[in-house]
Design a protein around this motif. Structure first.
Motif, PDB file in Angstrom:
ATOM      1  N   GLN A   1      -4.706  14.434   7.227  1.00  0.00           N
ATOM      2  CA  GLN A   1      -4.309  13.057   6.925  1.00  0.00           C
ATOM      3  C   GLN A   1      -2.825  12.864   7.203  1.00  0.00           C
ATOM      4  O   GLN A   1      -2.396  11.859   7.754  1.00  0.00           O
ATOM      5  CB  GLN A   1      -4.505  12.771   5.444  1.00  0.00           C
ATOM      6  CG  GLN A   1      -5.852  12.249   5.030  1.00  0.00           C
ATOM      7  CD  GLN A   1      -5.892  12.172   3.511  1.00  0.00           C
ATOM      8  OE1 GLN A   1      -5.931  13.182   2.811  1.00  0.00           O
ATOM      9  NE2 GLN A   1      -5.873  10.956   3.009  1.00  0.00           N
ATOM     10  N   TYR A   2      -2.061  13.849   6.754  1.00  0.00           N
ATOM     11  CA  TYR A   2      -0.617  13.804   6.914  1.00  0.00           C
ATOM     12  C   TYR A   2      -0.247  13.824   8.388  1.00  0.00           C
ATOM     13  O   TYR A   2       0.588  13.030   8.842  1.00  0.00           O
ATOM     14  CB  TYR A   2      -0.004  14.980   6.157  1.00  0.00           C
ATOM     15  CG  TYR A   2       1.485  15.144   6.306  1.00  0.00           C
ATOM     16  CD1 TYR A   2       2.034  16.333   6.808  1.00  0.00           C
ATOM     17  CD2 TYR A   2       2.363  14.126   5.927  1.00  0.00           C
ATOM     18  CE1 TYR A   2       3.397  16.489   6.934  1.00  0.00           C
ATOM     19  CE2 TYR A   2       3.737  14.282   6.059  1.00  0.00           C
ATOM     20  CZ  TYR A   2       4.242  15.476   6.555  1.00  0.00           C
ATOM     21  OH  TYR A   2       5.593  15.635   6.682  1.00  0.00           O
ATOM     22  N   GLU A   3      -0.888  14.697   9.147  1.00  0.00           N
ATOM     23  CA  GLU A   3      -0.570  14.785  10.579  1.00  0.00           C
ATOM     24  C   GLU A   3      -0.959  13.510  11.297  1.00  0.00           C
ATOM     25  O   GLU A   3      -0.275  13.075  12.223  1.00  0.00           O
ATOM     26  CB  GLU A   3      -1.260  16.008  11.189  1.00  0.00           C
ATOM     27  CG  GLU A   3      -0.635  17.280  10.619  1.00  0.00           C
ATOM     28  CD  GLU A   3      -0.937  18.524  11.412  1.00  0.00           C
ATOM     29  OE1 GLU A   3      -1.815  18.474  12.296  1.00  0.00           O
ATOM     30  OE2 GLU A   3      -0.282  19.545  11.122  1.00  0.00           O
TER      31      GLU A   3
ATOM     32  N   VAL B   1       6.902  11.372   3.210  1.00  0.00           N
ATOM     33  CA  VAL B   1       6.450  10.389   2.243  1.00  0.00           C
ATOM     34  C   VAL B   1       7.400  10.536   1.047  1.00  0.00           C
ATOM     35  O   VAL B   1       8.045  11.572   0.909  1.00  0.00           O
ATOM     36  CB  VAL B   1       4.983  10.636   1.813  1.00  0.00           C
ATOM     37  CG1 VAL B   1       4.045  10.193   2.926  1.00  0.00           C
ATOM     38  CG2 VAL B   1       4.739  12.102   1.449  1.00  0.00           C
ATOM     39  N   PRO B   2       7.525   9.486   0.195  1.00  0.00           N
ATOM     40  CA  PRO B   2       6.763   8.250   0.108  1.00  0.00           C
ATOM     41  C   PRO B   2       6.878   7.323   1.321  1.00  0.00           C
ATOM     42  O   PRO B   2       7.914   7.267   1.963  1.00  0.00           O
ATOM     43  CB  PRO B   2       7.410   7.533  -1.096  1.00  0.00           C
ATOM     44  CG  PRO B   2       8.046   8.573  -1.906  1.00  0.00           C
ATOM     45  CD  PRO B   2       8.483   9.631  -0.930  1.00  0.00           C
TER      46      PRO B   2
ATOM     47  N   LYS C   1       0.850  -1.198   0.000  1.00  0.00           N
ATOM     48  CA  LYS C   1       0.000   0.000   0.000  1.00  0.00           C
ATOM     49  C   LYS C   1       0.881   1.242   0.000  1.00  0.00           C
ATOM     50  O   LYS C   1       1.771   1.378   0.836  1.00  0.00           O
ATOM     51  CB  LYS C   1      -0.909   0.003   1.228  1.00  0.00           C
ATOM     52  CG  LYS C   1      -1.937   1.111   1.198  1.00  0.00           C
ATOM     53  CD  LYS C   1      -3.012   0.883   2.243  1.00  0.00           C
ATOM     54  CE  LYS C   1      -4.080   1.966   2.151  1.00  0.00           C
ATOM     55  NZ  LYS C   1      -5.051   1.892   3.226  1.00  0.00           N
ATOM     56  N   LEU C   2       0.617   2.107  -0.964  1.00  0.00           N
ATOM     57  CA  LEU C   2       1.427   3.300  -1.173  1.00  0.00           C
ATOM     58  C   LEU C   2       0.750   4.516  -0.554  1.00  0.00           C
ATOM     59  O   LEU C   2      -0.437   4.764  -0.787  1.00  0.00           O
ATOM     60  CB  LEU C   2       1.581   3.552  -2.677  1.00  0.00           C
ATOM     61  CG  LEU C   2       2.603   2.771  -3.486  1.00  0.00           C
ATOM     62  CD1 LEU C   2       2.629   1.298  -3.207  1.00  0.00           C
ATOM     63  CD2 LEU C   2       2.384   3.008  -4.971  1.00  0.00           C
ATOM     64  N   TYR C   3       1.491   5.303   0.198  1.00  0.00           N
ATOM     65  CA  TYR C   3       0.978   6.531   0.801  1.00  0.00           C
ATOM     66  C   TYR C   3       1.698   7.709   0.163  1.00  0.00           C
ATOM     67  O   TYR C   3       2.906   7.897   0.342  1.00  0.00           O
ATOM     68  CB  TYR C   3       1.226   6.540   2.312  1.00  0.00           C
ATOM     69  CG  TYR C   3       0.417   5.516   3.066  1.00  0.00           C
ATOM     70  CD1 TYR C   3       0.794   4.175   3.067  1.00  0.00           C
ATOM     71  CD2 TYR C   3      -0.723   5.878   3.778  1.00  0.00           C
ATOM     72  CE1 TYR C   3       0.050   3.214   3.742  1.00  0.00           C
ATOM     73  CE2 TYR C   3      -1.476   4.926   4.469  1.00  0.00           C
ATOM     74  CZ  TYR C   3      -1.079   3.602   4.439  1.00  0.00           C
ATOM     75  OH  TYR C   3      -1.818   2.668   5.113  1.00  0.00           O
ATOM     76  N   TYR C   4       0.935   8.524  -0.573  1.00  0.00           N
ATOM     77  CA  TYR C   4       1.546   9.656  -1.271  1.00  0.00           C
ATOM     78  C   TYR C   4       0.438  10.551  -1.783  1.00  0.00           C
ATOM     79  O   TYR C   4      -0.739  10.292  -1.565  1.00  0.00           O
ATOM     80  CB  TYR C   4       2.407   9.148  -2.439  1.00  0.00           C
ATOM     81  CG  TYR C   4       3.468  10.134  -2.894  1.00  0.00           C
ATOM     82  CD1 TYR C   4       3.406  10.723  -4.153  1.00  0.00           C
ATOM     83  CD2 TYR C   4       4.529  10.468  -2.059  1.00  0.00           C
ATOM     84  CE1 TYR C   4       4.386  11.613  -4.568  1.00  0.00           C
ATOM     85  CE2 TYR C   4       5.509  11.357  -2.466  1.00  0.00           C
ATOM     86  CZ  TYR C   4       5.430  11.931  -3.725  1.00  0.00           C
ATOM     87  OH  TYR C   4       6.387  12.810  -4.134  1.00  0.00           O
TER      88      TYR C   4
ATOM     89  N   MET D   1       7.055   9.036  -5.807  1.00  0.00           N
ATOM     90  CA  MET D   1       6.417   7.722  -5.745  1.00  0.00           C
ATOM     91  C   MET D   1       6.303   7.073  -7.125  1.00  0.00           C
ATOM     92  O   MET D   1       6.147   5.858  -7.227  1.00  0.00           O
ATOM     93  CB  MET D   1       5.022   7.857  -5.109  1.00  0.00           C
ATOM     94  CG  MET D   1       4.332   6.544  -4.804  1.00  0.00           C
ATOM     95  SD  MET D   1       5.196   5.485  -3.600  1.00  0.00           S
ATOM     96  CE  MET D   1       4.280   5.900  -2.081  1.00  0.00           C
ATOM     97  N   GLU D   2       6.394   7.866  -8.183  1.00  0.00           N
ATOM     98  CA  GLU D   2       6.102   7.312  -9.504  1.00  0.00           C
ATOM     99  C   GLU D   2       7.040   6.168  -9.897  1.00  0.00           C
ATOM    100  O   GLU D   2       6.582   5.173 -10.461  1.00  0.00           O
ATOM    101  CB  GLU D   2       6.132   8.419 -10.564  1.00  0.00           C
ATOM    102  CG  GLU D   2       5.538   8.012 -11.911  1.00  0.00           C
ATOM    103  CD  GLU D   2       4.012   7.813 -11.908  1.00  0.00           C
ATOM    104  OE1 GLU D   2       3.375   7.860 -10.832  1.00  0.00           O
ATOM    105  OE2 GLU D   2       3.460   7.578 -12.998  1.00  0.00           O
ATOM    106  N   SER D   3       8.322   6.293  -9.579  1.00  0.00           N
ATOM    107  CA  SER D   3       9.267   5.216  -9.909  1.00  0.00           C
ATOM    108  C   SER D   3       8.906   3.915  -9.195  1.00  0.00           C
ATOM    109  O   SER D   3       9.158   2.823  -9.712  1.00  0.00           O
ATOM    110  CB  SER D   3      10.698   5.601  -9.523  1.00  0.00           C
ATOM    111  OG  SER D   3      11.131   6.707 -10.273  1.00  0.00           O
ATOM    112  N   ILE D   4       8.319   4.054  -8.008  1.00  0.00           N
ATOM    113  CA  ILE D   4       7.907   2.872  -7.259  1.00  0.00           C
ATOM    114  C   ILE D   4       6.692   2.222  -7.928  1.00  0.00           C
ATOM    115  O   ILE D   4       6.616   0.994  -8.054  1.00  0.00           O
ATOM    116  CB  ILE D   4       7.607   3.270  -5.789  1.00  0.00           C
ATOM    117  CG1 ILE D   4       8.913   3.732  -5.122  1.00  0.00           C
ATOM    118  CG2 ILE D   4       6.964   2.127  -5.014  1.00  0.00           C
ATOM    119  CD1 ILE D   4       8.744   4.382  -3.760  1.00  0.00           C
TER     120      ILE D   4
END
Lengths: 229, 221
Positions: free
Chosen positions: A40-42, A55-56, A6-9, A16-19
């Protein structure tokens, strides 16, 4: 328990795009949680999910991994995209370092002023055509194989294709002096997992726009001026 | 032909310093070729030694390796400083990338224009003391072991010591709130290969001055 990574970005390319590319190339399905609000970030920060508050972040195999290079190395090794021995790894690391530097010039592009964007665009094209593309063109020419390293599909191939497409978005005929890279691009693009990722509806993200820039600035409280490198 | 690794860089820390630390920690003797004038760099570029026309470059095992991470990864793996499995590697990579980010901040302090220096200093020490050091203090606290990852010395330990010492050069009491990092520093500094590297006369480079930067600019411009 085997669940999808699961990616958080943010809902955009960035680091994150390369991932996304690498997971897609490995045929690995993944989920995404998009950061849209500061809250959300906090929440992620307070929950201790972000080791260096950044992040990523990718939840994978029971870990909350951060740091783009760490995540990419882990995925590459896990899915057999990192060469067969130490020497092939070294080549892959070198090549990926180059495409990473090239894409680094593009990373901050959306955040630049209109005037700086013009200068940066010229710089990207100049670096691509005089420093980076010639290297990969020569590598392919010298060994005459389909893939950059060890006659096997690897992270280096995925990363180079990603970089090529990103530079082409800045200048569509940028590969005109590079026949090997043109063939490489066609070849790698037609690998089924990659072909699928290149089709509409995939999790590949579009060229960043003002909305993306606004979201990043809002979530990270990043309101300072970004200068070109 | 098996010779010692040869490092190509200017006579200063920059991006090569972490490589020197790793080789030294691994007990590997190495040689250095210093770029002193622009012609030294152009010569290397013209003879095809620099894949992307940049240094650092390290001649090792018949290869001319470039890209700091590629070089460090190779050395760490070869000399068993990269953990015992993929999960340890993942931890080491995460920690080391964080240290790399902090190192960058410390490294570019010396090239800040006079009117930006104070702000940069405040920012870099804030990051050191509120973003990075707390993480490593907690890692050590949580597992109570001597090394950051697993049960043996890894590149994460070497690079953490390096960045701690660099931060202390800027602010001597930077570890005041981090007792475990203080004992970590003492412990890792005592490892024979590292102790040797910390002594005068080693290949460790001194703190970069503005004069060093001016000299390097002449080569790289």
């Amino acid at each position: 328990m085997s669940t999808k990574p699961k990616l958080y970005y943010f809902d955009g390319r960035g680091k994150m795009e390369s991932i996304r590319w690498l997971l897609a190339a490995a045929g690995v399905e993944f989920e995404e949680e998009f950061l849209e609000t500061r809250d959300q970030y906090e929440k992620l920060l307070q929950g201790g999910s972000l080791l260096f508050q950044q992040v990523p972040m990718v939840e994978i195999d029971g870990m909350k991994m951060v740091q783009t290079r760490a995540i990419l190395s882990y995925i590459a090794a896990k899915y057999n995209l990192y060469g067969k021995d130490l020497k092939e790894r070294a080549l892959i690391d070198m090549y990926v370092g180059g495409t990473d530097d090239l894409m680094g010039f593009i990373l901050m592009f959306p955040f630049l002023s209109a005037e700086d964007k013009e200068k940066q665009r010229a710089l990207i094209i100049q670096k691509a055509t005089s420093r980076y593309f010639p290297v990969y063109e020569q590598v392919l020419k010298d060994h005459g194989q389909d893939f950059l390293v060890g006659n096997n599909f690897s992270w280096a191939d995925v990363h180079l294709l990603e970089a090529i497409l990103m530079v082409e978005e800045k200048k569509s005929d940028v590969l005109s002096g590079f026949p090997q890279l043109q063939a490489f691009k066609a070849r790698i693009s037609s690998i089924p997992a990659i072909k699928k990722f290149l089709e509409p509806g995939s999790q590949r993200k579009p060229v960043p726009d003002d909305k993306y820039v606004e979201t990043v600035r809002r979530v990270l409280c990043m309101y300072y001026d970004v200068k070109a490198n | 032909m098996s010779g010692k690794p040869r490092l190509h860089y200017f006579n200063g820390r920059g991006r090569m310093e972490s490589i020197r630390w790793l080789l030294a920690a691994a007990g590997v003797e190495f040689e250095e070729s210093y770029l002193e004038k622009k012609e030294d760099l152009t010569k290397l570029q013209k003879d095809g030694s620099l894949l992307f026309q940049q240094v650092p470059m390290v001649e090792i095992d018949g290869m001319k390796l470039v890209q700091t991470r590629a070089i460090a990864n190779y050395i760490a793996t070869k000399y068993n400083l990269y953990g015992k499995d993929m999960k340890e590697r993942a931890l080491i990579d995460m920690y080391v990338e964080g240290m790399f980010d902090l190192n960058e901040l410390l490294m570019i302090y010396v090239i800040q224009p006079a009117d930006k220096k104070e702000q940069h200093f405040a920012n870099m020490m804030d990051k050191a003391e509120n973003r990075y050091f707390p993480v490593f203090e907690k890692v050590l606290k949580d597992h109570g072991k001597d090394f950051l990852v697993g049960s043996q010395l890894s590149r994460a330990d070497v690079q953490l010591l390096e960045v701690i010492l660099m931060a202390e050069e800027c602010k001597p009491d930077t570890l005041a709130k981090f007792p475990l990092l203080q004992s970590f520093k003492a412990r890792i500094s005592n490892i024979p290969t590292i102790k040797k590297f910390l002594q005068p006369g080693s290949q460790r480079k001194p703190r970069t001055t503005e004069e060093d930067v001016a000299r390097a600019m002449k080569i790289f411009r």
